[in-house]
Structures are given as C-alpha cells and as structure tokens.
Scaffold this active site. Sequence first.
Site, PDB file in Angstrom:
ATOM      1  N   CYS A 130      22.435  66.961  49.374  1.00 44.13           N
ATOM      2  CA  CYS A 130      21.744  68.129  48.824  1.00 44.13           C
ATOM      3  C   CYS A 130      22.628  68.867  47.824  1.00 44.13           C
ATOM      4  O   CYS A 130      22.138  69.417  46.826  1.00 44.13           O
ATOM      5  CB  CYS A 130      21.334  69.071  49.957  1.00 44.13           C
ATOM      6  SG  CYS A 130      20.200  68.293  51.129  1.00 44.13           S
ATOM      7  N   THR A 131      23.929  68.873  48.073  1.00 47.18           N
ATOM      8  CA  THR A 131      24.860  69.506  47.137  1.00 47.18           C
ATOM      9  C   THR A 131      24.915  68.731  45.828  1.00 47.18           C
ATOM     10  O   THR A 131      24.966  69.320  44.738  1.00 47.18           O
ATOM     11  CB  THR A 131      26.260  69.606  47.768  1.00 47.18           C
ATOM     12  OG1 THR A 131      26.197  70.464  48.912  1.00 47.18           O
ATOM     13  CG2 THR A 131      27.262  70.170  46.776  1.00 47.18           C
TER      14      THR A 131
END
Length: 231
Positions: A130-131
């Site tokens: 997600c980062t």
Amino acid sequence: MSGQASEPIEPRRSSRILTKPGEVKPAPKSSKKRASEAKAEGNTTKKAKGHTETVVEPTATTGTGTKEDEEGAEPKAESLPENLQRIDIGDSLPSLTLRNDDDEDVDIAALTADKGLILFLVPKADTPGCTTQACGFRDSYPDFSSSNFEVYCLSADAPKAQNKWKTKKELPYPLLSDPKRALITALGAGEGGKTKRSHFIFEKGGKLVDKKLPVKPADSPKLALEFIKNL
C-alpha cells in the site's frame, strides 16, 4: 388316595436364555457407543416431553459452507447499505458522507463538482504494498493536478491511522475512511471483509470512466496517469 398313581411333576424352566456350548452371546452396546454411531450417521437424538425427536445435523450438502468459503465469497448486493447501489462504468458517485484523515465529513458526490477524481483503494494503511501504491500517486501528484484531477486514497482504516501514515510518507492528497466498506463494496472492491487493491477514475461531473481491479501497487499510478493523458 391309595391305588391311584400320582402325576409326575415337570421340572421348572428357567426364564434365562442359555447360550449353546461354544456360542458367545454379544454384549449389549453401551449408551455412549450407541450415541457415537448415531452421530457418525449424521443424526442426533433429542428427548422432549415424553417423545423422541431426530434432528439431522448439517452436512456438506445441507450446511452453509465453511468459514473459509464464506470469507472468500463475493459480497452480495444485499450487503450494501440502503439506497446504495453498485457503481460500474458509466455510473456516478453516490451521495455518501465519509470521514477524511482529519476526521472531517466529506460528501463523496461533491468531489467531482469541479474536477475529475482519481480514487485509489488500499487494503491497509502503512503496509509495504500500500505504501508503494500511495507513494507512486504522491510522486505523480503534480501530473494529476495539472490535468485537472484530484487524487484521494480510500481504505477501511480509521482517520487517526490514515493521518499518521499520511504524515510519515508526506502524502499530498486526502485519505478517506470507510470502516464499514460501504463505498468500497459499492465499487466492487470489498471481498470477505477485505479491500481489493484498485483504482477508479471519475470524470468531472461524477461519471466513472475507468477502473482497474485488481491492480499491482506499482502499476496503479502509472496506469491511472496514462489513462487521463489519453482522455
């Protein structure tokens, strides 16, 4: 009386049934063993007020499926909140209020009043994949802005967790909290209590014109930018 023969007395018979020589009489089954066999056949017996009731236990054909099957099942339309329908290509954003990373109310339908919208979805804030996706949209943010598009991140995380992640990674766009996965499910990205990594592109006015579901973290910002450049 003399001169009259008495009748012979027959020997008394035993009420017990004797086994023949060499024959072994089977021992009666214990109640525990009988219950075990009944359970193996898929039936249990219940006693209620003087009568016996047989109940059929759920089996592979009569049950509702395993927990793993239920968690992996695609959400049904009935799971959507009232007055909220599936959003597909050509549909518009619904009137729905969510909280942003500053814990403020945001009217989803108003996000496309003046500009287009890139809405990308992540399974969980501040995790590796997600980062990667979020930082990709961060690095391309000037390109989206110059093309008259806003960028928003959507997840089921609480505003506090989103704000912490936003500050840590210096994300220049807002994050929306959807803890009940109402909008996430309406977009078709809710599955088994999880969020599918994806992104959705809405033109000015609110109509959905493109979606990628699922999508790889590094590909999401690139594909979104490529699409709006070709509009």
